[in-house]
Design an enzyme around this catalytic site. Structure first.
Site, short mmCIF file in Angstrom:
data_model
loop_
_atom_site.label_atom_id
_atom_site.label_comp_id
_atom_site.label_asym_id
_atom_site.label_seq_id
_atom_site.Cartn_x
_atom_site.Cartn_y
_atom_site.Cartn_z
N CYS A 34 0.56 -1.38 -0.61
CA CYS A 34 -0.20 -0.06 0.33
C CYS A 34 1.02 0.68 0.07
O CYS A 34 0.12 2.75 -0.57
CB CYS A 34 -0.82 0.07 1.19
SG CYS A 34 -0.30 0.11 2.82
N CYS A 103 -2.52 -2.93 8.61
CA CYS A 103 -2.09 -1.71 9.05
C CYS A 103 -1.54 -1.98 10.39
O CYS A 103 -0.24 -1.31 11.39
CB CYS A 103 -3.24 -1.52 8.82
SG CYS A 103 -4.53 -1.08 7.55
FE1 FES Z 1 -1.43 0.77 4.19
FE2 FES Z 1 -3.12 0.46 6.25
S1 FES Z 1 -3.36 0.34 3.70
S2 FES Z 1 -1.36 0.36 6.31
#
Ligand code: FES
Length: 142
Positions: A34, A103
């Site tokens: 991400c 996360c």
């Molecule tokens: Fe990357 Fe939450 S989507 S840490």
């Protein structure tokens, strides 16, 4: 509802945000998928984490987990901080949606990375104590 009240509270009003200029340990970890990055600063006195601050360039769950994680280690020993698992952080928040569990891993790892850095700065090999934490320095985050 997708997010608990605790998650919304820590996301909209995160605790211990910022940096510590004379930190004893700094840890930076990220999630390559991400692209989110979390930076954790600790002050240590006599094996106790006396202060902790964080900066998260990431999603709301990453901000909420790092915020509550700082509250869970502040005033605690390094040993206790090393025992803080991402599951414990998720539980303290009353849960996270399944696709957001990763996360919370950043919160656990950024604390461990900061403690690793603290040990290194004090001439102690952190790996036997903390384990191997993939940090941004290793190119893990980018
Ligand atoms: Fe990357 Fe939450 S989507 S840490």
């Amino acid at each position: 509802m997708m997010y608990t009240q605790q998650v919304m509270d820590h996301f909209t009003n995160p605790r211990n945000v910022g940096e510590i200029p004379d930190a004893d340990g700094i840890g930076e970890v990220g999630n390559a998928k991400c692209g989110d990055i979390m930076k954790m600063y600790i002050k240590v006195d006599n094996d106790v984490i006396t202060d902790v601050k964080f900066k998260t360039y990431g999603c709301g769950s990453a901000i909420a987990t790092s915020s509550i994680a700082t509250e869970m280690i502040k005033g605690h020993t390094i040993k206790e901080a090393l025992e803080l698992s991402n599951q414990a952080v998720v539980e303290a928040l009353g849960g996270l949606p399944a696709h957001k569990i990763h996360c919370s891993v950043l919160a656990e790892q950024s604390i461990k990375a900061a403690i690793s850095d603290y040990y290194q700065k004090n001439g102690i090999d952190p790996e036997p104590i903390v384990g191997k934490i993939p940090t941004c320095e290793d190119g893990h985050c980018h």
